[in-house]
Design an enzyme around this catalytic site. Structure first.
Site, PDB file in Angstrom:
ATOM      1  N   SER A   1      53.294  -0.050  -8.553  1.00 46.42           N
ATOM      2  CA  SER A   1      53.678   1.186  -7.717  1.00 46.42           C
ATOM      3  C   SER A   1      52.728   2.200  -8.299  1.00 46.42           C
ATOM      4  CB  SER A   1      54.916   1.480  -8.358  1.00 46.42           C
ATOM      5  OG  SER A   1      55.308   2.819  -7.593  1.00 46.42           O
ATOM      6  N   THR A   2      53.048   3.192  -9.086  1.00 46.96           N
ATOM      7  CA  THR A   2      52.273   4.577  -9.289  1.00 46.96           C
ATOM      8  C   THR A   2      50.844   3.978 -10.216  1.00 46.96           C
ATOM      9  OG1 THR A   2      53.953   5.755  -9.773  1.00 46.96           O
ATOM     10  CG2 THR A   2      51.871   6.620 -10.656  1.00 46.96           C
TER      11      THR A   2
ATOM     12  N   HIS B   1      54.585   0.038  -3.719  1.00 47.38           N
ATOM     13  CA  HIS B   1      55.331   1.142  -3.285  1.00 47.38           C
ATOM     14  C   HIS B   1      54.506   2.167  -2.425  1.00 47.38           C
ATOM     15  CE1 HIS B   1      58.442   0.092  -6.473  1.00 47.38           C
ATOM     16  NE2 HIS B   1      58.512  -0.465  -5.558  1.00 47.38           N
TER      17      HIS B   1
ATOM     18  N   MET C   1      55.953   3.344 -12.185  1.00 51.32           N
ATOM     19  CA  MET C   1      57.239   4.034 -12.994  1.00 51.32           C
ATOM     20  C   MET C   1      58.423   3.216 -12.281  1.00 51.32           C
ATOM     21  SD  MET C   1      58.110   8.042 -12.920  1.00 51.32           S
ATOM     22  CE  MET C   1      59.687   8.343 -13.773  1.00 51.32           C
TER      23      MET C   1
ATOM     24  N   ASP D   1      61.753  -1.530 -10.780  1.00 50.18           N
ATOM     25  CA  ASP D   1      61.628  -2.436  -9.690  1.00 50.18           C
ATOM     26  C   ASP D   1      60.641  -3.583 -10.026  1.00 50.18           C
ATOM     27  OD1 ASP D   1      62.194  -3.451  -7.014  1.00 50.18           O
ATOM     28  OD2 ASP D   1      60.465  -2.681  -6.312  1.00 50.18           O
TER      29      ASP D   1
END
Length: 364
Positions: free
Chosen positions: A186-187, A212, A305, A308
């Protein structure tokens, strides 16, 4: 800790609505707004923000030029505010390459209502950026969305049970010569995935990825990586085969599920509710890989973050797959890997620059 935010956008409506939305949250303070980067830089010299919320297309200086200047002078977490268009997606990929850590989207019409409806996405992006260690992005070697906002605001936090049943016990699949590599991030993941994929040879094992990212953006992301990598990188389509030398990225706004037909692996691109408040969800991907491949798979959870992917990686681990987590020192945000480690689903913790070697080793 309060996150100090500056909003840079040439639309007074956008600036005002974002300011109103963020003012409802005690942990976020808008310290200034500016209609373009020139005004912004003057204000930043007096009070530097923790996070910059930055439009791309502005007068006098565009957002990409300003972003590169900021990252060269004083690396600061930047969240890009981009339009839901193909051009907007392409430019956003350029922004990620320059060091942006997140993206929120906006339409060309109905802007005020949209921004109010998507306040959960905006706040989530700001909070993720607030803990991002962007200084790490500069050391990397180099060669989120409209359809989900209302759901994310009001929906309960669902598990992968909402999309497919959990695997039971150890994998019963016979060992095969081909491995599946499943990556979730993600991030900070756009930059991390570039580091990993550009280092792989075209003989690499087949790879499936959840990053994401909003709808329409994953195709631009995959197309950009495809120009940089020896392996073929593409946005996944329904029934795409998982093959050596190919990396499939889950499309924004859809879940990606791995299936097996005989000795062949393929993906299904499916609708469904948000899982762990995401679609695509890493938990859904990892669970499907656990069911379809089990010990013939390798799961790797990377910077991001939230949590998930943590449960899905534990399921992979419990079915006999080999699992890895990116280490804290090389993560932009250590949330997702930490949650997976704490659940006991990780065989080994490795730095980012070792992940390509891990993939190559299992692919041989």
């Amino acid at each position: 800790m309060t996150i100090k935010v500056m909003i840079v956008d040439d639309s007074s409506v956008v600036r005002q609505v974002m300011q109103d939305v963020l003012a409802r949250h005690r942990d976020i303070e808008v310290i200034a707004t500016a209609p373009d980067p020139i005004f912004a830089m003057t204000k930043m010299k007096a009070n530097w923000p923790d996070v910059l919320l930055l439009d791309i297309e502005m007068p006098r200086m565009d957002g990409i030029t300003f972003l590169k200047q900021i990252m060269a002078e004083r690396p600061t977490p930047v969240v890009i505010c981009s339009t839901l268009t193909e051009r907007g997606a392409d430019i956003t990929m350029e922004a990620f390459a320059a060091g942006a850590v997140g993206v929120i989207t906006k339409p060309s019409l109905g802007l005020k209502d949209f921004l109010q409806d998507s306040s959960a996405d905006l706040v989530s992006a700001i909070r993720a950026a607030g803990i991002a260690k962007v200084g790490r992005l500069r050391t990397l070697p180099r060669p989120q969305p409209s359809g989900q906002t209302q759901e994310r605001m009001h929906a309960p936090k669902l598990t992968a049970d909402a999309v497919l049943e959990a695997p039971v016990g150890k994998s019963t699949h016979l060992p095969t010569t081909e491995k599946i590599i499943a990556l979730g991030t993600s991030t900070g993941g756009t930059q991390a995935l570039e580091v990993v994929l550009t280092a792989l040879p075209r003989t690499s094992a087949g790879i499936v990825i959840v990053q994401h990212m909003p709808e329409k953006f994953t195709k631009s992301f995959a197309d950009r990586l495809n120009t940089l990598c020896e392996v073929e990188v593409r946005e996944a389509q329904h029934n795409d085969r998982i093959l050596p030398g190919r990396a499939l990225i889950a499309p924004g706004g859809k879940h990606m599920v791995v299936k097996r037909r005989g000795a062949q692996y393929y993906v299904e691109v499916v609708d469904g509710p948000l899982v762990s408040r995401h679609r695509p969800s890493v938990d859904v991907l990892f669970r499907s890989v656990a069911k379809a491949a089990g010990r013939n798979a390798v799961g790797i959870i990377m910077t991001g973050m939230g949590d998930d992917g943590a449960r899905g990686l534990k399921e992979l681990h419990d079915t006999g797959a080999t699992t890895y987590a990116q280490d804290e020192a090389s993560c932009v945000v250590f949330g997702m890997p930490k949650e997976a480690i704490d659940l006991g689903g990780v065989n080994e913790v490795v730095p980012l620059d070792r992940i390509p070697a891990v993939i190559e080793r299992h692919g041989r």
